[in-house]
Design an enzyme around this catalytic site. Structure first.
Site, mmCIF file in Angstrom:
data_model
loop_
_atom_site.group_PDB
_atom_site.id
_atom_site.type_symbol
_atom_site.label_atom_id
_atom_site.label_comp_id
_atom_site.label_asym_id
_atom_site.label_seq_id
_atom_site.Cartn_x
_atom_site.Cartn_y
_atom_site.Cartn_z
ATOM 1 N N HIS A 110 16.643 48.626 11.911
ATOM 2 C CA HIS A 110 17.236 49.116 13.136
ATOM 3 C C HIS A 110 18.069 48.004 13.404
ATOM 4 O O HIS A 110 19.094 48.285 14.300
ATOM 5 C CB HIS A 110 16.304 49.477 14.346
ATOM 6 C CG HIS A 110 15.394 50.482 13.927
ATOM 7 N ND1 HIS A 110 15.795 51.896 13.919
ATOM 8 C CD2 HIS A 110 14.001 50.887 13.964
ATOM 9 C CE1 HIS A 110 15.010 52.712 13.477
ATOM 10 N NE2 HIS A 110 13.842 51.986 13.573
ATOM 11 N N GLU A 122 2.664 53.408 11.951
ATOM 12 C CA GLU A 122 3.517 53.830 13.064
ATOM 13 C C GLU A 122 3.631 55.410 13.126
ATOM 14 O O GLU A 122 4.550 55.775 14.058
ATOM 15 C CB GLU A 122 4.824 53.089 13.079
ATOM 16 C CG GLU A 122 5.829 53.445 11.830
ATOM 17 C CD GLU A 122 7.175 52.438 12.213
ATOM 18 O OE1 GLU A 122 7.477 52.091 13.024
ATOM 19 O OE2 GLU A 122 7.612 52.480 11.174
HETATM 20 C C1 3PY Z 1 8.394 50.487 16.224
HETATM 21 O O1 3PY Z 1 7.994 50.247 17.528
HETATM 22 O O2 3PY Z 1 8.226 51.606 15.977
HETATM 23 C C2 3PY Z 1 9.068 49.327 15.488
HETATM 24 O O3 3PY Z 1 9.377 49.732 14.563
HETATM 25 C C3 3PY Z 1 9.151 48.114 15.871
HETATM 26 O O4 3PY Z 1 10.213 47.603 15.323
HETATM 27 MG MG MG Z 2 9.431 51.994 14.038
#
Ligand code: 3PY
Ligand code: MG
Length: 262
Positions: free
Chosen positions: A46, A148
């Protein structure tokens, strides 16, 4: 002993304080690298970084005793090999949801027989005798798949069983999306905190290192106190704008109204 500062800190039981680079500038990397962090990660997912700016950032941080790391944009062999060839000693990879995806990541990051990384450490191999880098790279390079999503959380035990990873790195904003609580860092929702506790516990059982992305000192310290072994303090753009705003506001407050509100 490992030459990798992150591994040294982990083997002495400590927690790593990591920096995050989103600005495509060697100078920004240099400024951050002398601030006392243990590792500095160039974010190619990102961050506003491309391959050349990532190399410049690694060059700029070269004379500091930090571990140079990169978050790749995705779990693909081409970019994984290329950032390691440029000299990254730590690899963070987004959206690793299954044990098979974690195995793929390890395979891309390790030379045979442990993996399938292709030979050619064009910059990484430059500072040691020919062939030395390849003998140590598999052990020295830190590999952290990112947890994540809900799917990754459901598969956490299997992911952590994959040989060759050094831990996992939680992306709280994507995790927040996945659990319907919004894309934020420093979560306090009991449901998310229970996930964090489980990740820390399961990592500890396997002598692995749980990491997490945070937004500032308070959240990072809380994460370390929960047992996380690798915490990131915002990114350099966030730190810059936070501090700049504080200074602007203080100037207005302290100038008895002469520096006018905008
Ligand atoms: C998230 O919080 O999803 C990340 O990838 C942190 O950069
Ligand atoms: Mg992320």
């Amino acid at each position: 002993m490992s030459i990798n500062k992150v591994k040294q800190i982990w083997s002495s039981g400590g927690a790593v304080v990591n920096a995050w680079l989103s600005i495509p500038s060697g100078f920004a990397a240099e400024v951050i690298a002398q601030c006392g962090f243990d590792s500095v990660t160039v974010d190619m997912q990102h961050g506003v970084q491309d391959y050349r700016s990532m190399v410049e950032c690694l060059q700029a941080m070269g004379r500091y005793t930090i571990t140079p790391m990169v978050r790749v944009p995705w779990n693909e062999p081409g970019i994984v090999g290329k950032v390691l060839d440029a000299g990254a000693y730590g690899l963070i990879c987004p959206m690793v949801n299954t044990a098979q995806e974690a195995r793929n990541l390890v395979s891309y990051a390790k030379y045979p027989p442990a993996g399938t990384r292709s030979n050619g450490p064009i910059r990484a191999g430059m500072y040691s005798a020919a062939g030395t880098y390849q003998k140590t790279a598999n052990d020295e390079i830190v590999v952290l798949p990112m947890v994540e999503t809900k799917t990754a959380v459901e598969n956490i035990e299997q992911i952590l069983e994959v040989a060759g990873i050094d831990g996992v790195y939680i992306g709280p904003t994507d995790l927040g999306f996945s659990y319907g609580v919004g894309p934020k860092t420093d979560h306090t929702e009991p449901e998310i905190l229970r996930i964090y506790e489980k990740v820390v516990r399961e990592c500890n059982r396997r002598k692995l290192n749980p990491g997490i992305h945070c937004s500032a000192a308070e959240g990072a310290a809380r994460a370390i106190n929960m047992g996380f072994k690798f915490v990131t303090l915002s990114d350099e753009a966030g730190l810059m704008s936070t501090y700049a705003k504080i200074q602007v506001n203080q100037t207005r407050e302290m100038s008895s109204g002469k520096a006018q509100e905008r």
